[in-house]
Write an enzyme that holds these catalytic residues in place. Structure first.
Site, PDB file in Angstrom:
ATOM      1  CB  THR A  82      38.696  48.561  46.411  1.00 47.95           C
ATOM      2  OG1 THR A  82      40.103  48.371  46.375  1.00 47.95           O
ATOM      3  CG2 THR A  82      38.094  47.903  45.206  1.00 47.95           C
ATOM      4  CB  THR A 158      40.512  45.275  51.720  1.00 45.39           C
ATOM      5  OG1 THR A 158      41.189  45.172  50.466  1.00 45.39           O
ATOM      6  CG2 THR A 158      39.044  45.526  51.498  1.00 45.39           C
ATOM      7  CG  ASP A 159      46.042  45.959  50.270  1.00 40.03           C
ATOM      8  OD1 ASP A 159      45.146  45.151  49.973  1.00 40.03           O
ATOM      9  OD2 ASP A 159      46.981  46.271  49.519  1.00 40.03           O
ATOM     10  CE  LYS A 235      42.892  41.948  50.987  1.00 44.32           C
ATOM     11  NZ  LYS A 235      43.247  43.115  50.167  1.00 44.32           N
TER      12      LYS A 235
END
Lengths: 410, 614
Positions: A82, A158-159, A235
């Site tokens: 992202t 980020t996942d 996360k």
């Protein structure tokens, strides 16, 4: 009509007697996207379009960033995500399309902090990461540090950023900061967290730190970023800016924004404390099993032949008595089984209840306070780098990269 | 100035923004409720920055907003969520809102867009946490009965409410908003106002739009021949619209006159500012004395023009000042208005001398921190040069009274970017065909006059009333229109004028009271006191009991007997003519809790008994 149209062509749209003009963008399933002169896009059946004129679209200009040669050198290893994403008219969704140099364009302030070398490793959304790419990543970082980089920035979706950060933490001993950074809101929006995260991460890469970390927003406000150890970070929210949290430890420090002042915690490993060592073997035949009440033991048969399994058990580290004999069989046939907890917070202890004791007696290894996914990555690395089961067992129960805390502070 | 707008070549269009009264917001499930700042449950802050369009361009207006890095603060509530915080992707588009917009499009005879695409319209003044406003073009090409062309209808999300400067409240963010845009088809100030009124009437006719100040806002696009398109944002009062148009036409005429004058004089603008900080080190003007830098620029042969009025309360200098303020400075001084504001004659003389300015020239100064000064003086030079072109294309904001101030450049198409987090919505012909067209309020008024015998004014009040549907329901159930109107309109208006909070009175309670009156349980004379009791929070039964306690026929007879006996002399004196006055006395005593007819009957009997007895 559709096969004749190209992106950027001027078209006339005729709809129930009324008409308008616009620019043809793309089409999918018989619907064309047309950008009107007002800037609005609308969807119109492709047969309602007639070509008015040819493409006037020009390629977006890419500005060359001039770098200040007197500044310290940081390498950016980009993997996608992202932090560098924009619209893809093929799918209509956001994808990663930028090259590493585009990040310098996207975050203009970076060029005043350091000179950057850009290495584009891949360009994928992080759910498409694989252990093989983790290995390439560790090697690329190793090569950059060897070539003199004073810090490394890894841009990453980020996942699965926490998995990659953990993987690199085990594969690479580093004398300089290796900083994973991403963004939770895409770079093409004015409120994106990419600028702040990127600036704070770059500043961390120049700091006195000497380990693999994740740097992301510390709160919902644009006030500071947090530094998380690569083997203790998770996360914890699907979309918030401060989704990343250090679990079971104090975070390694923070960076105030916009002053970019870095503060490191006493337990953060300092620059130069380790030598540069790459040990990049991984045993990919490892998996995580999330136990749930009533789980059919037969499910575990799918994992037959795997070298290692991490169990995410309940509470202190349990699974139902029903499946223990299957686990026993797996261990007997050479699968190493590590117990972690779905609680995420706290330490596994299989010595309190009967089922726990049964698990220990069949050879399950207590994963201390390892996070389940960190235990998986560690298991891959341990099995890839051990000569014997005994050595592997020993490594699994010892701290290698800050992944295990021996005292539970909270 | 001339009132001949045809000769001026006046061209105007209007954009109307109206909040929709939906249950939920446009892209999240939060209620569409406005809150008080004191009710906030949290606060956060962010920075925004301009991003490029998908075509790779940067929007001019956004670029100008970026001249200052500003921190925006936001208040959150228990009625706002992560979507307003820009911490969660948007939910699918609210279909209730879309149906309202499609209905209005249908009323205006428009063509719906087959597949609706939500866009992000770049707005980085802080009023949207995301830095953009989500907006979707829903229908095109319509016409009003009066002939005005409706170009587009869009469904947008409302921006956050500005508390002050860079401080916002998130309760309003995301409320669905319809944007109706006419083509530039209007040519007089009156036509603009009438069109706005007509669109307002259509919106209200749906019964599904928010009411009250700030729920509807008009933007006006206007130009005159040789002038330029100017968009005036946020005109809230309908009655001011024609005045705003008149004043903008006047401003453009004045700017064109200044352009001609500049040419005639052979005026020019110096390019290099002069540092005059030292000249004011002892000044009585505190701004100048305390400034770390003062920069001056000379406008050759411009004397008198910078100070010339172009609109009530506005001069060319005000326009330059607006541009300079974008850099964070408070404003500027120019020699057309000096000496003043603590600046004395000698200082003006030395200022002019420092710039070698003749009496024909004008000198402008700005005072602030060096960086701001340099930015501001560039803006002033820019705006001064624009005066040679005439009227700049601008977005302007309305000031009190109808004059306007510069806000930012007109945005272009580059500020539009696809909203990638929202799926497109197909509008099938069946869906559009199935939408019911509501009765237009103008038709409702005519119907109320004809069917219910209401006067035009009362019919108008009733047709625009929020209680309109309850009013029609009770009439359908057999209540007389005149009584229903009194209950739902006239009496409430009277009570409201007395300062009673009539918003607390529920339509259903009024219905209950009307049923009681209809069945003869309460006299209609008790309506007003009962409604006041309802406004105090009483239940209908309680209100009736307090305002009109039940009086049995027996009790009534006793009351009448007593009153008649007390006034027997009066009755003998007046005969049957005494009935009227005594009726009043009785009604006052029973406080309307008995039907007047019943009272009248018993009273007549009682009076005739008195008259019969010697």
């Amino acid at each position: 009509m559709s096969e004749l149209l190209e992106t950027g062509d001027n078209v006339r749209c005729t709809l129930q007697g009324s008409s308008c003009e616009g620019t043809y963008i793309a089409s999918r399933n018989g619907m064309a996207t047309v950008k009107l002169t007002s800037g609005y896009n609308i969807g119109i059946p492709i047969e309602a379009l007639t070509k008015n004129g040819s493409s006037e679209m020009t390629e977006p200009k890419v500005l060359e960033v001039t770098q200040d040669k007197t500044l310290p050198c940081i390498s950016i290893v980009s993997t996608g995500g992202t932090i560098a994403s924009k619209i893809d008219y093929r799918t209509g969704a956001v994808t990663s399309q930028f090259r590493a140099t585009d990040i310098l364009n996207a975050i203009p302030g970076l060029a005043s902090l350091a000179q950057f070398r850009a290495v584009q490793l891949c360009n994928i959304l992080s759910e498409n990461m694989t252990p093989a790419i983790w290995q390439q990543l560790a090697r690329a970082i190793h090569d950059e540090i060897k070539a003199g980089a004073q810090g490394i920035l890894v841009t990453h979706g980020t996942d699965t950023m926490a998995y990659s950060a953990a993987a690199v933490s085990f594969m690479l001993k580093t004398p300089v900061p290796v900083v994973f950074v991403g963004s939770q809101r895409s770079a093409d929006r004015p409120s994106s967290d990419n600028v702040m995260n990127g600036m704070c991460a770059a500043k961390t890469a120049l700091s006195d730190l000497g380990e693999v970390v994740v740097v992301m927003h510390g709160s919902t406000s644009d006030d500071s970023c947090a530094i998380h150890r690569g083997t203790r970070v998770r996360k914890m929210h699907t979309s918030k800016r401060d989704a990343f949290q250090t679990i079971g430890q104090e975070k390694l420090g923070n960076i105030v924004y916009p002053s970019l002042e870095v503060t490191l915690s006493p337990h953060a490993i300092r620059r130069g404390a380790s030598e540069l060592i790459l040990k990049d073997n991984l045993e990919e035949k490892c998996g995580v099993v999330w136990y749930y009440p009533g789980m059919d033991p037969k499910i575990l048969s799918a994992w037959d032949g795997y070298k290692g399994i991490v169990l995410a058990g309940t509470g202190l580290g349990h699974v139902g008595t029903e499946i223990i004999s299957k686990i026993q069989d797996m261990i007997a046939s050479g699968t190493m089984v590590i117990m972690t907890s779905q609680c995420l917070h706290g330490r596994v202890c299989d010595r309190v209840y009967d089922t726990g004791r049964d698990l220990l007696s069949v050879g399950v290894i207590e994963g201390e306070d390892l996070l389940p996914e960190v235990a998986l990555v560690k298991l891959m690395w341990v099995l890839g780098n051990s000569k014997s089961q005994e050595e592997a067992r020993n490594l699994m129960t010892h701290n290698i990269a800050g992944e295990i805390s021996w005292r539970s502070a909270e | 100035m001339s009132e001949d707008y045809a000769a001026l070549g006046l061209v105007a269009g209007i954009e109307i923004h109206q909040q929709l009264n939906t249950k939920e917001k446009l892209f999240c499930r939060c209620p569409t409720i406005i809150r008080e700042a004191e009710e906030a449950n949290g606060e956060f802050f962010r920075y925004l920055r301009a991003t490029k369009s998908e075509m790779g361009e940067l929007d001019r207006a956004a670029e100008e907003e970026m001249m200052q890095v500003r921190q925006f603060r936001y208040l959150t509530y228990d009625t706002t969520c992560l979507v307003e915080n820009d911490e969660e992707p948007p939910a699918p588009m609210n279909q209730e809102a879309l149906d309202i917009v499609l209905t209005i499009a249908k009323v205006c005879g428009m063509t719906p867009v087959p597949e609706i695409h939500t866009m992000r319209k770049l707005v980085i003044d802080g009023s949207n946490t995301s830095g953009f406003q989500r907006t979707a073009l829903v229908a095109m090409n319509g016409k009003l009965p009066g002939g005005a062309e409706i170009e587009t209808v869009c469904l947008e999300e409302e921006a956050a409410q500005r508390i002050e400067d860079t401080f916002f409240s998130l309760d309003r963010l995301g409320i669905p908003l319809i944007e109706i845009t006419t083509s530039p088809c209007l040519h007089t100030p009156e036509a603009v106002q009438e069109t706005a009124a007509q669109i307002g009437m259509i919106l209200r006719s749906t019964g599904r739009v928010k009411r009250g100040l700030g729920t509807i806002r008009q933007d006006i696009n206007i130009s005159i021949r040789e002038g330029a398109r100017v968009e005036i944002k946020g005109v809230q009062e309908l009655d001011l619209i024609s005045e705003v148009v008149r004043r903008e036409a006047q401003r453009q005429v004045a700017l064109l006159e200044i352009r001609e004058e500049l040419k005639k004089r052979g005026a020019s603008i110096e390019k290099t500012p002069v540092d005059v900080t030292s000249l004011f080190s002892e000044s009585k003007s505190r701004v100048l004395k305390n400034a770390s830098m003062i920069l001056a620029i000379k406008l050759n042969k411009c004397a008198g023009l910078v100070g010339r009025e172009i609109q009530p309360g506005r001069r060319l200098g005000s326009e330059m000042s607006d541009y300079a303020k974008k850099c964070g400075v408070g404003g500027l001084f120019h020699t057309d208005e000096l000496p003043a504001y603590g600046v004395i004659e000698e200082e003006v003389v030395s200022l002019k001398a420092a710039l070698s300015a003749s009496p024909e020239d004008c000198v402008i100064i700005v005072a602030d921190k060096p960086q701001r000064c340099q930015c501001a003086i560039k803006q002033i030079i820019r705006r001064a040069e624009m005066a040679f072109e005439g009227v700049p294309k601008e977005t302007r904001k309305m000031l009190e009274g109808g004059s306007t101030a510069y806000m930012r450049p007109l945005p272009g198409a580059a500020r539009m970017y696809p909203e990638t987090d929202v799926f497109q919505v197909r509008v099938t012909p069946e869906r559009f065909a199935d939408l019911e067209i509501p009765e237009m309020i103008d038709d409702t008024i005519a119907r109320y006059m004809k069917e219910f015998g209401l006067t035009r004014e009362v019919a108008r009040q009733m047709a625009y009333s929020e209680r309109r549907s309850a009013f029609e329901e009770v009439i359908a159930s057999g209540i007389k229109p005149a009584l229903a109107e009194r209950a739902f309109n006239s009496t409430l208006r009277e009570l409201s004028r007395e300062g009673i909070l009539i918003t607390r009175i529920a339509d259903d309670d009024i219905k209950t009271i009307l049923c009681a009156i209809n069945s003869g349980d309460i006299a209609k004379e008790a309506l007003s006191p009962i409604l006041s009791a309802l406004a105090e929070g009483k239940k209908p039964e309680e209100a009736c009991e307090i305002a009109a306690p039940k009086v049995t026929e027996n009790e009534l007879t006793l009351i009448i007997e007593r009153i008649v006996t007390e006034r027997s002399d009066f009755i003998r004196e007046r005969g049957n003519a005494a009935t009227g006055p005594i009726m009043g006395v009785v009604m006052k005593e029973v406080r309307g809790s008995v039907d007047g007819k019943v009272v009248n009957q018993i009273l007549r009997e009682s009076i005739s008994r008195v008259l019969k007895t010697p």
